[in-house]
Scaffold this motif. Structure first.
Motif, PDB file in Angstrom:
ATOM      1  N   GLY A 204       0.739  -1.292  -0.036  1.00  0.00           N
ATOM      2  CA  GLY A 204      -0.048   0.123  -0.134  1.00  0.00           C
ATOM      3  C   GLY A 204       0.822   1.338   0.005  1.00  0.00           C
ATOM      4  N   ASP A 205       1.929   1.320   0.822  1.00  0.00           N
ATOM      5  CA  ASP A 205       2.789   2.476   0.634  1.00  0.00           C
ATOM      6  C   ASP A 205       3.897   2.523  -0.456  1.00  0.00           C
ATOM      7  OD1 ASP A 205       4.069   0.485   1.697  1.00  0.00           O
ATOM      8  OD2 ASP A 205       4.808   1.494   3.342  1.00  0.00           O
ATOM      9  N   PHE A 206       3.913   1.771  -1.474  1.00  0.00           N
ATOM     10  CA  PHE A 206       4.847   1.654  -2.176  1.00  0.00           C
ATOM     11  C   PHE A 206       4.439   2.509  -3.476  1.00  0.00           C
ATOM     12  CE2 PHE A 206       6.379  -0.409  -6.543  1.00  0.00           C
ATOM     13  CZ  PHE A 206       7.617  -0.291  -6.102  1.00  0.00           C
ATOM     14  N   GLU A 207       5.275   3.636  -3.654  1.00  0.00           N
ATOM     15  CA  GLU A 207       5.276   4.529  -4.695  1.00  0.00           C
ATOM     16  C   GLU A 207       6.527   4.693  -5.439  1.00  0.00           C
ATOM     17  OE1 GLU A 207       3.644   8.230  -3.258  1.00  0.00           O
ATOM     18  OE2 GLU A 207       1.866   7.336  -2.528  1.00  0.00           O
ATOM     19  N   MET A 208       6.483   4.500  -6.848  1.00  0.00           N
ATOM     20  CA  MET A 208       7.592   4.824  -7.672  1.00  0.00           C
ATOM     21  C   MET A 208       7.052   5.396  -9.011  1.00  0.00           C
ATOM     22  SD  MET A 208       9.900   1.268  -7.296  1.00  0.00           S
ATOM     23  CE  MET A 208      11.362   1.911  -8.198  1.00  0.00           C
ATOM     24  N   PRO A 209       8.030   6.273  -9.423  1.00  0.00           N
ATOM     25  CA  PRO A 209       7.476   6.947 -10.735  1.00  0.00           C
ATOM     26  C   PRO A 209       7.461   5.891 -11.901  1.00  0.00           C
ATOM     27  CG  PRO A 209       9.945   7.555 -10.189  1.00  0.00           C
ATOM     28  CD  PRO A 209       9.214   6.689  -8.965  1.00  0.00           C
ATOM     29  N   ILE A 210       6.928   6.192 -12.937  1.00  0.00           N
ATOM     30  CA  ILE A 210       6.823   5.444 -14.124  1.00  0.00           C
ATOM     31  C   ILE A 210       7.765   6.011 -14.999  1.00  0.00           C
ATOM     32  CG2 ILE A 210       5.326   4.542 -15.991  1.00  0.00           C
ATOM     33  CD1 ILE A 210       3.181   4.305 -13.760  1.00  0.00           C
ATOM     34  N   VAL A 211       8.566   5.243 -15.842  1.00  0.00           N
ATOM     35  CA  VAL A 211       9.500   5.606 -16.506  1.00  0.00           C
ATOM     36  C   VAL A 211       9.248   5.183 -18.127  1.00  0.00           C
ATOM     37  CG1 VAL A 211      11.231   6.267 -15.082  1.00  0.00           C
ATOM     38  CG2 VAL A 211      11.186   3.997 -16.338  1.00  0.00           C
ATOM     39  N   ASP A 212       9.558   5.872 -19.218  1.00  0.00           N
ATOM     40  CA  ASP A 212       9.060   5.553 -20.474  1.00  0.00           C
ATOM     41  C   ASP A 212      10.341   4.693 -21.087  1.00  0.00           C
ATOM     42  OD1 ASP A 212       8.998   5.156 -23.388  1.00  0.00           O
ATOM     43  OD2 ASP A 212       7.914   7.125 -23.587  1.00  0.00           O
ATOM     44  N   PRO A 213      10.307   3.160 -21.259  1.00  0.00           N
ATOM     45  CA  PRO A 213      11.447   2.750 -21.692  1.00  0.00           C
ATOM     46  C   PRO A 213      12.064   3.017 -22.953  1.00  0.00           C
ATOM     47  CG  PRO A 213       9.351   1.462 -22.142  1.00  0.00           C
ATOM     48  CD  PRO A 213       8.969   2.518 -21.335  1.00  0.00           C
ATOM     49  N   ALA A 214      11.535   3.787 -23.653  1.00  0.00           N
ATOM     50  CA  ALA A 214      12.219   4.468 -24.845  1.00  0.00           C
ATOM     51  C   ALA A 214      13.079   5.280 -24.622  1.00  0.00           C
ATOM     52  CB  ALA A 214      11.077   5.110 -25.843  1.00  0.00           C
ATOM     53  N   ASP A 215      12.978   6.204 -23.499  1.00  0.00           N
ATOM     54  CA  ASP A 215      13.840   7.081 -22.957  1.00  0.00           C
ATOM     55  C   ASP A 215      15.259   6.556 -22.402  1.00  0.00           C
ATOM     56  OD1 ASP A 215      12.153   9.069 -23.447  1.00  0.00           O
ATOM     57  OD2 ASP A 215      11.471   9.402 -21.391  1.00  0.00           O
ATOM     58  N   ILE A 216      15.170   5.274 -21.855  1.00  0.00           N
ATOM     59  CA  ILE A 216      16.329   4.432 -21.413  1.00  0.00           C
ATOM     60  C   ILE A 216      17.006   3.731 -22.815  1.00  0.00           C
ATOM     61  CG2 ILE A 216      16.919   2.466 -19.793  1.00  0.00           C
ATOM     62  CD1 ILE A 216      14.388   3.109 -18.210  1.00  0.00           C
ATOM     63  N   ALA A 217      16.235   3.473 -23.641  1.00  0.00           N
ATOM     64  CA  ALA A 217      16.665   2.937 -24.729  1.00  0.00           C
ATOM     65  C   ALA A 217      17.686   3.820 -25.560  1.00  0.00           C
ATOM     66  CB  ALA A 217      15.654   2.210 -25.648  1.00  0.00           C
ATOM     67  N   ASP A 218      17.049   5.184 -25.571  1.00  0.00           N
ATOM     68  CA  ASP A 218      17.780   6.103 -26.237  1.00  0.00           C
ATOM     69  C   ASP A 218      19.148   6.374 -25.546  1.00  0.00           C
ATOM     70  OD1 ASP A 218      15.963   6.686 -28.228  1.00  0.00           O
ATOM     71  OD2 ASP A 218      14.938   8.506 -26.959  1.00  0.00           O
ATOM     72  N   ASP A 219      19.141   6.490 -24.202  1.00  0.00           N
ATOM     73  CA  ASP A 219      20.387   6.650 -23.567  1.00  0.00           C
ATOM     74  C   ASP A 219      21.430   5.436 -23.760  1.00  0.00           C
ATOM     75  OD1 ASP A 219      19.621   8.930 -22.557  1.00  0.00           O
ATOM     76  OD2 ASP A 219      18.996   8.144 -20.572  1.00  0.00           O
ATOM     77  N   LEU A 220      21.019   4.173 -23.806  1.00  0.00           N
ATOM     78  CA  LEU A 220      21.745   2.852 -24.017  1.00  0.00           C
ATOM     79  C   LEU A 220      22.119   2.928 -25.425  1.00  0.00           C
ATOM     80  CD1 LEU A 220      19.806   0.375 -22.024  1.00  0.00           C
ATOM     81  CD2 LEU A 220      21.990   1.253 -21.496  1.00  0.00           C
ATOM     82  N   TRP A 221      21.392   3.490 -26.467  1.00  0.00           N
ATOM     83  CA  TRP A 221      22.028   3.458 -27.938  1.00  0.00           C
ATOM     84  C   TRP A 221      23.019   4.767 -27.976  1.00  0.00           C
ATOM     85  CZ3 TRP A 221      23.046   1.920 -32.202  1.00  0.00           C
ATOM     86  CH2 TRP A 221      23.275   2.676 -33.104  1.00  0.00           C
ATOM     87  N   HIS A 222      22.814   5.625 -27.358  1.00  0.00           N
ATOM     88  CA  HIS A 222      23.665   6.765 -27.205  1.00  0.00           C
ATOM     89  C   HIS A 222      25.182   6.357 -26.549  1.00  0.00           C
ATOM     90  CE1 HIS A 222      25.498  10.995 -27.131  1.00  0.00           C
ATOM     91  NE2 HIS A 222      26.106  10.468 -26.044  1.00  0.00           N
ATOM     92  N   ALA A 223      25.061   5.528 -25.422  1.00  0.00           N
ATOM     93  CA  ALA A 223      26.202   5.107 -24.817  1.00  0.00           C
ATOM     94  C   ALA A 223      26.904   4.174 -25.733  1.00  0.00           C
ATOM     95  CB  ALA A 223      25.955   4.484 -23.635  1.00  0.00           C
TER      96      ALA A 223
END
Length: 241
Positions: A204-223
């Motif tokens: 009930g007290d678990f709160e985490m933001p939701i991230v777009d996997p495309a943004d992470i994939a962009d960073d990994l591609w750049h790296a």
């Protein structure tokens, strides 16, 4: 010659986004996971977008199956230029007090030893081609332990430490190591879908933001493409005051 990326632990979240990102850059994609049925669905989705893709079966807790799958990828495509390792984890909310050696051993075999086997199996192909990329994704508890969230965390901390060391060792070979440290729920991932299907299963007290996997994939591609950046954090750390 077309470059090839192997996605170990391919699923509907970040693995699929990484496959799409590299596929748009002309890579062929090899999807590896325990069940072929879901992989075939992902292959169809990628092919409908004009991305060359194929599925290969392996239990990532079984070293010999990883070596077999890599051999099959090499037979199919001829070589490997990059790998991405981030199988979906379970039991994220296990308290540290409840963890037993058997539970930790199972997590290590799946998350850490499977990664090591994947890298060892794919490295000769990358070295023979004079470069490549080793990419990974894991939860934020790899860098910061939290109460009641110790299931995969120790194994993922081992992954992070190992990749940090590997980063410096492989630079002379032109092989870049980069990793995503994710303290968020990945949109459309299996976990995100389970949250929507069974909200009561989430604390009930678990709160985490939701991230777009495309943004992470962009960073990994750049790296991978620019050979810069070792670790990326989601959400991004707040700027220092």
């Amino acid at each position: 010659m077309q470059k090839v990326i192997v996605i170990f632990g391919a699923g509907t979240g970040l693995g699929l986004s990484v496959a799409r990102r590299f596929g748009r850059e002309g890579y062929a994609v090899a999807l590896v996971a325990r069940r072929l049925g879901p992989l075939d669905t992902l292959v169809s989705a990628l092919e409908s977008e004009g991305i060359t893709a194929a599925a290969f079966q392996a239990d990532l807790a079984q070293e010999e199956q990883i070596w077999r799958a890599v051999s099959q990828v090499e037979d199919h495509y001829g070589h490997i230029d990059a790998i991405y390792y981030a199988p979906a984890t379970a039991n994220a909310f296990d308290p540290a007090l409840d963890m037993t050696p058997a539970m930790l051993r199972a997590q290590l075999e799946f998350l850490f030893l499977g990664l090591v086997a994947s890298i060892q199996a794919a490295l000769p192909s990358m070295r023979s081609r004079g470069g490549g990329a080793i990419l990974a994704g894991f939860g934020g508890t790899a860098s910061q332990g939290l109460p009641f969230m110790s299931g995969p965390a120790p194994a993922q901390a081992a992954v992070r430490n190992y990749l940090q060391s590997l980063h410096g060792e492989l630079q002379p070979d032109g092989i870049h190591v980069a990793m995503a440290n994710i303290s968020a729920v990945i949109r459309d991932s299996a976990y995100h879908q389970s949250m929507d299907a069974a909200p009561a299963a989430v604390p009930g007290d678990f709160e985490m933001p939701i991230v777009d996997p495309a943004d992470i994939a962009d960073d990994l591609w750049h790296a991978a493409s620019m050979r810069e950046g070792l670790e990326f954090f989601y959400p991004a750390p707040a700027p220092a005051a």
